[in-house]
Design a protein around this motif. Structure first.
Motif, PDB file in Angstrom:
ATOM      1  N   ILE A  84       0.881  -1.155   0.000  1.00  0.00           N
ATOM      2  CA  ILE A  84       0.000   0.000   0.000  1.00  0.00           C
ATOM      3  C   ILE A  84       0.925   1.212   0.000  1.00  0.00           C
ATOM      4  CG2 ILE A  84      -1.889   1.192   1.177  1.00  0.00           C
ATOM      5  CD1 ILE A  84      -2.570  -1.672   0.181  1.00  0.00           C
ATOM      6  N   GLU A  85       1.096   1.806  -1.163  1.00  0.00           N
ATOM      7  CA  GLU A  85       2.091   2.860  -1.352  1.00  0.00           C
ATOM      8  C   GLU A  85       1.873   4.052  -0.429  1.00  0.00           C
ATOM      9  OE1 GLU A  85       4.725   2.565  -3.394  1.00  0.00           O
ATOM     10  OE2 GLU A  85       4.085   0.648  -4.241  1.00  0.00           O
ATOM     11  N   SER A  86       0.643   4.530  -0.315  1.00  0.00           N
ATOM     12  CA  SER A  86       0.379   5.748   0.457  1.00  0.00           C
ATOM     13  C   SER A  86       0.611   5.552   1.952  1.00  0.00           C
ATOM     14  CB  SER A  86      -1.048   6.241   0.214  1.00  0.00           C
ATOM     15  OG  SER A  86      -1.989   5.287   0.660  1.00  0.00           O
ATOM     16  N   ALA A  87       0.636   4.314   2.403  1.00  0.00           N
ATOM     17  CA  ALA A  87       0.837   4.029   3.821  1.00  0.00           C
ATOM     18  C   ALA A  87       2.203   3.405   4.095  1.00  0.00           C
ATOM     19  CB  ALA A  87      -0.261   3.089   4.324  1.00  0.00           C
ATOM     20  N   ASN A  88       2.984   3.140   3.056  1.00  0.00           N
ATOM     21  CA  ASN A  88       4.252   2.426   3.190  1.00  0.00           C
ATOM     22  C   ASN A  88       4.051   1.175   4.050  1.00  0.00           C
ATOM     23  OD1 ASN A  88       6.944   1.822   2.793  1.00  0.00           O
ATOM     24  ND2 ASN A  88       7.640   3.073   4.500  1.00  0.00           N
ATOM     25  N   ALA A  89       3.034   0.398   3.688  1.00  0.00           N
ATOM     26  CA  ALA A  89       2.675  -0.786   4.457  1.00  0.00           C
ATOM     27  C   ALA A  89       2.298  -1.910   3.489  1.00  0.00           C
ATOM     28  CB  ALA A  89       1.512  -0.466   5.390  1.00  0.00           C
ATOM     29  N   TYR A  90       2.137  -3.093   4.034  1.00  0.00           N
ATOM     30  CA  TYR A  90       1.939  -4.290   3.226  1.00  0.00           C
ATOM     31  C   TYR A  90       0.733  -5.081   3.705  1.00  0.00           C
ATOM     32  CZ  TYR A  90       6.713  -3.190   1.948  1.00  0.00           C
ATOM     33  OH  TYR A  90       7.843  -2.536   1.510  1.00  0.00           O
ATOM     34  N   VAL A  91       0.150  -5.828   2.778  1.00  0.00           N
ATOM     35  CA  VAL A  91      -0.911  -6.783   3.081  1.00  0.00           C
ATOM     36  C   VAL A  91      -0.592  -8.068   2.319  1.00  0.00           C
ATOM     37  CG1 VAL A  91      -2.714  -5.063   3.506  1.00  0.00           C
ATOM     38  CG2 VAL A  91      -2.381  -5.952   1.206  1.00  0.00           C
ATOM     39  N   VAL A  92      -1.067  -9.200   2.840  1.00  0.00           N
ATOM     40  CA  VAL A  92      -0.875 -10.443   2.100  1.00  0.00           C
ATOM     41  C   VAL A  92      -1.798 -10.441   0.888  1.00  0.00           C
ATOM     42  CG1 VAL A  92      -0.144 -11.849   4.074  1.00  0.00           C
ATOM     43  CG2 VAL A  92      -2.550 -11.754   3.455  1.00  0.00           C
ATOM     44  N   ASN A  93      -1.372 -11.153  -0.117  1.00  0.00           N
ATOM     45  CA  ASN A  93      -2.209 -11.358  -1.293  1.00  0.00           C
ATOM     46  C   ASN A  93      -2.928 -12.685  -1.063  1.00  0.00           C
ATOM     47  OD1 ASN A  93      -3.393 -11.742  -3.747  1.00  0.00           O
ATOM     48  ND2 ASN A  93      -1.521 -11.569  -4.946  1.00  0.00           N
ATOM     49  N   ALA A  94      -4.232 -12.632  -0.894  1.00  0.00           N
ATOM     50  CA  ALA A  94      -5.009 -13.837  -0.579  1.00  0.00           C
ATOM     51  C   ALA A  94      -5.181 -14.751  -1.785  1.00  0.00           C
ATOM     52  CB  ALA A  94      -6.372 -13.445  -0.015  1.00  0.00           C
ATOM     53  N   HIS A  95      -4.685 -14.334  -2.932  1.00  0.00           N
ATOM     54  CA  HIS A  95      -4.735 -15.177  -4.130  1.00  0.00           C
ATOM     55  C   HIS A  95      -3.393 -15.080  -4.862  1.00  0.00           C
ATOM     56  CE1 HIS A  95      -5.906 -11.312  -6.017  1.00  0.00           C
ATOM     57  NE2 HIS A  95      -6.708 -11.228  -4.986  1.00  0.00           N
ATOM     58  N   PRO A  96      -2.321 -15.664  -4.255  1.00  0.00           N
ATOM     59  CA  PRO A  96      -0.964 -15.479  -4.786  1.00  0.00           C
ATOM     60  C   PRO A  96      -0.712 -16.096  -6.158  1.00  0.00           C
ATOM     61  CG  PRO A  96      -0.954 -17.058  -2.984  1.00  0.00           C
ATOM     62  CD  PRO A  96      -2.325 -16.448  -3.022  1.00  0.00           C
ATOM     63  N   ALA A  97      -1.505 -17.052  -6.577  1.00  0.00           N
ATOM     64  CA  ALA A  97      -1.291 -17.659  -7.895  1.00  0.00           C
ATOM     65  C   ALA A  97      -1.912 -16.826  -9.004  1.00  0.00           C
ATOM     66  CB  ALA A  97      -1.854 -19.077  -7.915  1.00  0.00           C
ATOM     67  N   CYS A  98      -2.606 -15.764  -8.646  1.00  0.00           N
ATOM     68  CA  CYS A  98      -3.334 -14.939  -9.607  1.00  0.00           C
ATOM     69  C   CYS A  98      -2.666 -13.568  -9.662  1.00  0.00           C
ATOM     70  CB  CYS A  98      -4.781 -14.811  -9.128  1.00  0.00           C
ATOM     71  SG  CYS A  98      -5.786 -13.779 -10.164  1.00  0.00           S
ATOM     72  N   ARG A  99      -2.192 -13.197 -10.842  1.00  0.00           N
ATOM     73  CA  ARG A  99      -1.493 -11.919 -10.974  1.00  0.00           C
ATOM     74  C   ARG A  99      -2.352 -10.927 -11.742  1.00  0.00           C
ATOM     75  NH1 ARG A  99       3.554 -10.160 -10.072  1.00  0.00           N
ATOM     76  NH2 ARG A  99       4.352 -12.204  -9.568  1.00  0.00           N
ATOM     77  N   HIS A 100      -2.657  -9.824 -11.107  1.00  0.00           N
ATOM     78  CA  HIS A 100      -3.391  -8.737 -11.741  1.00  0.00           C
ATOM     79  C   HIS A 100      -3.198  -7.471 -10.928  1.00  0.00           C
ATOM     80  CE1 HIS A 100      -6.617  -8.969  -8.711  1.00  0.00           C
ATOM     81  NE2 HIS A 100      -6.332 -10.242  -8.741  1.00  0.00           N
ATOM     82  N   ASP A 101      -3.623  -6.352 -11.484  1.00  0.00           N
ATOM     83  CA  ASP A 101      -3.512  -5.067 -10.797  1.00  0.00           C
ATOM     84  C   ASP A 101      -4.741  -4.870  -9.910  1.00  0.00           C
ATOM     85  OD1 ASP A 101      -1.199  -4.492 -12.351  1.00  0.00           O
ATOM     86  OD2 ASP A 101      -2.483  -3.818 -13.986  1.00  0.00           O
ATOM     87  N   CYS A 102      -4.521  -4.529  -8.655  1.00  0.00           N
ATOM     88  CA  CYS A 102      -5.628  -4.317  -7.718  1.00  0.00           C
ATOM     89  C   CYS A 102      -5.902  -2.830  -7.542  1.00  0.00           C
ATOM     90  CB  CYS A 102      -5.295  -4.901  -6.343  1.00  0.00           C
ATOM     91  SG  CYS A 102      -5.238  -6.691  -6.322  1.00  0.00           S
TER      92      CYS A 102
END
Length: 152
Positions: A84-102
């Motif tokens: 999360i760029e604006s917060a300089n923080a991270y979240v897990v990707n609950a669908h790691p086998a699927c690549r797309h822009d959120c």
């Protein structure tokens, strides 16, 4: 059109992340597993320092934020986590086998995030960038506002 994918949780999320990382040719080390588990345990986006503190408590030894940053960079590159760029923080990707822009929806009231998948919108962003002579690599779309609970 909305993107369809399988969302994992609990132990299935850790297993999916491990499988995805190993499929990309990387190793799932004990430290990477600890960082992923710590990140998955946060209800809100977490900073590298938050994660380092959680891993330090779990291991009963100090873990440097620099080590966590390197792992998070790998996780983002391999689609196991999202920044999360604006917060300089991270979240897990609950669908790691699927690549797309959120598209991230960030609540300024409670700090929770949600994400929306809209491949038409994100493809339009990529096309607009390309039309300007820019080679987009990772579009970041963040919408700040209030979630349904905080707006009430």
């Amino acid at each position: 059109m909305a993107h369809v994918h399988t969302v994992h949780s609990g132990s299935a999320l850790g297993a999916a992340a491990k499988a995805s990382l190993e499929a990309s040719g990387e190793q799932w080390t004990a430290m990477r597993a600890e960082v992923f588990e710590a990140l998955a345990g946060f209800e809100k986006p977490a900073s590298a320092y938050d994660i380092a503190e959680a891993v330090s408590r779990a291991q009963d030894r100090r873990v440097a934020a620099n080590s966590v940053y390197r792992i998070l960079d790998l996780f983002v590159a391999k689609n196991l986590a999202q920044r999360i760029e604006s917060a300089n923080a991270y979240v897990v990707n609950a669908h790691p086998a699927c690549r797309h822009d959120c598209i991230f929806l960030i609540c300024d009231g409670c700090g929770r995030i949600a994400h929306v998948d809209d491949d038409r919108l994100t493809e339009s962003v990529r096309e607009a960038a390309a039309a300007s002579g820019f080679a987009p690599e990772r579009p970041v779309i963040e919408v700040r506002g209030r979630c349904v609970d905080c707006a009430a």
